[in-house]
Scaffold this motif. Sequence first.
Motif, PDB file in Angstrom:
ATOM      1  N   LEU A 138       0.832  -1.210   0.000  1.00  0.00           N
ATOM      2  CA  LEU A 138       0.000   0.000   0.000  1.00  0.00           C
ATOM      3  C   LEU A 138       0.865   1.258   0.000  1.00  0.00           C
ATOM      4  O   LEU A 138       0.539   2.240  -0.667  1.00  0.00           O
ATOM      5  CB  LEU A 138      -0.948   0.008   1.198  1.00  0.00           C
ATOM      6  CG  LEU A 138      -1.987  -1.103   1.239  1.00  0.00           C
ATOM      7  CD1 LEU A 138      -2.894  -0.923   2.450  1.00  0.00           C
ATOM      8  CD2 LEU A 138      -2.807  -1.169  -0.028  1.00  0.00           C
ATOM      9  N   GLY A 139       1.960   1.227   0.727  1.00  0.00           N
ATOM     10  CA  GLY A 139       2.869   2.369   0.775  1.00  0.00           C
ATOM     11  C   GLY A 139       3.513   2.661  -0.564  1.00  0.00           C
ATOM     12  O   GLY A 139       3.761   3.819  -0.912  1.00  0.00           O
ATOM     13  N   ARG A 140       3.787   1.626  -1.340  1.00  0.00           N
ATOM     14  CA  ARG A 140       4.386   1.803  -2.659  1.00  0.00           C
ATOM     15  C   ARG A 140       3.464   2.586  -3.586  1.00  0.00           C
ATOM     16  O   ARG A 140       3.920   3.327  -4.443  1.00  0.00           O
ATOM     17  CB  ARG A 140       4.706   0.448  -3.303  1.00  0.00           C
ATOM     18  CG  ARG A 140       5.804  -0.346  -2.672  1.00  0.00           C
ATOM     19  CD  ARG A 140       7.187   0.167  -3.015  1.00  0.00           C
ATOM     20  NE  ARG A 140       7.406   0.351  -4.425  1.00  0.00           N
ATOM     21  CZ  ARG A 140       7.958  -0.522  -5.249  1.00  0.00           C
ATOM     22  NH1 ARG A 140       8.336  -1.691  -4.799  1.00  0.00           N
ATOM     23  NH2 ARG A 140       8.127  -0.236  -6.527  1.00  0.00           N
ATOM     24  N   VAL A 141       2.160   2.423  -3.420  1.00  0.00           N
ATOM     25  CA  VAL A 141       1.204   3.149  -4.265  1.00  0.00           C
ATOM     26  C   VAL A 141       1.382   4.646  -4.039  1.00  0.00           C
ATOM     27  O   VAL A 141       1.431   5.424  -4.980  1.00  0.00           O
ATOM     28  CB  VAL A 141      -0.249   2.727  -3.956  1.00  0.00           C
ATOM     29  CG1 VAL A 141      -1.237   3.606  -4.692  1.00  0.00           C
ATOM     30  CG2 VAL A 141      -0.459   1.264  -4.316  1.00  0.00           C
ATOM     31  N   LYS A 142       1.509   5.046  -2.785  1.00  0.00           N
ATOM     32  CA  LYS A 142       1.655   6.466  -2.476  1.00  0.00           C
ATOM     33  C   LYS A 142       3.015   7.006  -2.911  1.00  0.00           C
ATOM     34  O   LYS A 142       3.118   8.101  -3.421  1.00  0.00           O
ATOM     35  CB  LYS A 142       1.442   6.704  -0.979  1.00  0.00           C
ATOM     36  CG  LYS A 142       0.017   6.440  -0.551  1.00  0.00           C
ATOM     37  CD  LYS A 142      -0.357   6.972   0.799  1.00  0.00           C
ATOM     38  CE  LYS A 142       0.539   6.660   1.923  1.00  0.00           C
ATOM     39  NZ  LYS A 142      -0.031   6.954   3.241  1.00  0.00           N
ATOM     40  N   GLN A 143       4.064   6.214  -2.729  1.00  0.00           N
ATOM     41  CA  GLN A 143       5.418   6.687  -3.043  1.00  0.00           C
ATOM     42  C   GLN A 143       5.702   6.705  -4.537  1.00  0.00           C
ATOM     43  O   GLN A 143       6.256   7.654  -5.057  1.00  0.00           O
ATOM     44  CB  GLN A 143       6.454   5.800  -2.360  1.00  0.00           C
ATOM     45  CG  GLN A 143       6.448   5.922  -0.869  1.00  0.00           C
ATOM     46  CD  GLN A 143       7.362   4.879  -0.234  1.00  0.00           C
ATOM     47  OE1 GLN A 143       7.988   4.089  -0.911  1.00  0.00           O
ATOM     48  NE2 GLN A 143       7.409   4.884   1.084  1.00  0.00           N
ATOM     49  N   ASP A 144       5.353   5.619  -5.223  1.00  0.00           N
ATOM     50  CA  ASP A 144       5.744   5.470  -6.621  1.00  0.00           C
ATOM     51  C   ASP A 144       4.660   5.877  -7.610  1.00  0.00           C
ATOM     52  O   ASP A 144       4.883   5.828  -8.807  1.00  0.00           O
ATOM     53  CB  ASP A 144       6.093   4.003  -6.929  1.00  0.00           C
ATOM     54  CG  ASP A 144       7.237   3.496  -6.076  1.00  0.00           C
ATOM     55  OD1 ASP A 144       7.961   4.324  -5.510  1.00  0.00           O
ATOM     56  OD2 ASP A 144       7.385   2.271  -5.991  1.00  0.00           O
ATOM     57  N   ASP A 145       3.487   6.213  -7.093  1.00  0.00           N
ATOM     58  CA  ASP A 145       2.353   6.492  -7.973  1.00  0.00           C
ATOM     59  C   ASP A 145       2.137   5.302  -8.913  1.00  0.00           C
ATOM     60  O   ASP A 145       1.975   5.449 -10.111  1.00  0.00           O
ATOM     61  CB  ASP A 145       2.570   7.777  -8.765  1.00  0.00           C
ATOM     62  CG  ASP A 145       1.257   8.301  -9.339  1.00  0.00           C
ATOM     63  OD1 ASP A 145       0.205   8.039  -8.740  1.00  0.00           O
ATOM     64  OD2 ASP A 145       1.293   8.958 -10.388  1.00  0.00           O
ATOM     65  N   GLY A 146       2.183   4.139  -8.329  1.00  0.00           N
ATOM     66  CA  GLY A 146       2.005   2.897  -9.077  1.00  0.00           C
ATOM     67  C   GLY A 146       1.854   1.764  -8.096  1.00  0.00           C
ATOM     68  O   GLY A 146       1.350   1.956  -7.016  1.00  0.00           O
ATOM     69  N   GLY A 147       2.297   0.584  -8.453  1.00  0.00           N
ATOM     70  CA  GLY A 147       2.259  -0.535  -7.526  1.00  0.00           C
ATOM     71  C   GLY A 147       1.336  -1.637  -7.991  1.00  0.00           C
ATOM     72  O   GLY A 147       0.824  -1.620  -9.113  1.00  0.00           O
ATOM     73  N   ARG A 148       1.142  -2.615  -7.139  1.00  0.00           N
ATOM     74  CA  ARG A 148       0.306  -3.767  -7.438  1.00  0.00           C
ATOM     75  C   ARG A 148      -1.142  -3.320  -7.657  1.00  0.00           C
ATOM     76  O   ARG A 148      -1.633  -2.418  -6.988  1.00  0.00           O
ATOM     77  CB  ARG A 148       0.356  -4.787  -6.302  1.00  0.00           C
ATOM     78  CG  ARG A 148       1.743  -5.258  -5.937  1.00  0.00           C
ATOM     79  CD  ARG A 148       2.338  -6.145  -6.954  1.00  0.00           C
ATOM     80  NE  ARG A 148       1.545  -7.360  -7.065  1.00  0.00           N
ATOM     81  CZ  ARG A 148       1.840  -8.374  -7.823  1.00  0.00           C
ATOM     82  NH1 ARG A 148       2.915  -8.330  -8.559  1.00  0.00           N
ATOM     83  NH2 ARG A 148       1.089  -9.437  -7.867  1.00  0.00           N
ATOM     84  N   ILE A 149      -1.842  -3.979  -8.573  1.00  0.00           N
ATOM     85  CA  ILE A 149      -3.215  -3.580  -8.905  1.00  0.00           C
ATOM     86  C   ILE A 149      -4.119  -3.603  -7.688  1.00  0.00           C
ATOM     87  O   ILE A 149      -4.892  -2.670  -7.458  1.00  0.00           O
ATOM     88  CB  ILE A 149      -3.773  -4.470 -10.036  1.00  0.00           C
ATOM     89  CG1 ILE A 149      -3.036  -4.157 -11.330  1.00  0.00           C
ATOM     90  CG2 ILE A 149      -5.273  -4.285 -10.208  1.00  0.00           C
ATOM     91  CD1 ILE A 149      -3.342  -5.096 -12.471  1.00  0.00           C
ATOM     92  N   PHE A 150      -4.020  -4.666  -6.851  1.00  0.00           N
ATOM     93  CA  PHE A 150      -4.884  -4.726  -5.671  1.00  0.00           C
ATOM     94  C   PHE A 150      -4.628  -3.543  -4.748  1.00  0.00           C
ATOM     95  O   PHE A 150      -5.553  -2.970  -4.177  1.00  0.00           O
ATOM     96  CB  PHE A 150      -4.713  -6.055  -4.915  1.00  0.00           C
ATOM     97  CG  PHE A 150      -3.527  -6.079  -3.988  1.00  0.00           C
ATOM     98  CD1 PHE A 150      -3.647  -5.651  -2.676  1.00  0.00           C
ATOM     99  CD2 PHE A 150      -2.290  -6.523  -4.422  1.00  0.00           C
ATOM    100  CE1 PHE A 150      -2.553  -5.666  -1.818  1.00  0.00           C
ATOM    101  CE2 PHE A 150      -1.195  -6.546  -3.580  1.00  0.00           C
ATOM    102  CZ  PHE A 150      -1.327  -6.110  -2.269  1.00  0.00           C
TER     103      PHE A 150
END
Length: 160
Positions: free
Chosen positions: A96-108
């Motif tokens: 979940l943190g990667r979504v905020k940091q990278d503006d991407g990440g795992r689909i779920f």
Amino acid sequence: MPSNAIDNPESEHLRKQKREAAFAAPNGSPFRVQLSRSAGWKMPPNTVKVDRTTMWGNPCQVVPFTPEGEKELRSINAEFRCFTALEAVFRFSYFLGRVKQDDGGRIFAVEIMDNLHKLKGKNLACWCKIGTPCHADVLLKLANAKMENDQAERQEERRQ
């Protein structure tokens, strides 16, 4: 004559949930609820189920160090294999943190972060025992972070 918990199992579940809520939710904050299949158990009001059957579920699975676990290890994507509940919660939080940091990440994870506002102010229900690591605690913290900041600001204003 009052009935006791043996005669009325529902009353025992309600008492247990009230004890858990009192322990886990100071100041009326949202809290985690443990799901149950016991007769008479009902999900409390203002509660959202966040187990693996929902979009909110943690895809990371705990696989035991046993011969049966060895077979399971091969069937689970390595990225989602964990040996402890704490590791599973940590990986969930990391995704979940990667979504905020990278503006991407795992689909779920992207889907969860895009819909996190729906959990704000809600109690969250999962199968994990209260007091053990659970991804619902991560969701509670993320969904209600602004709510906690607002409460802290109001308390600070009252002191001044």
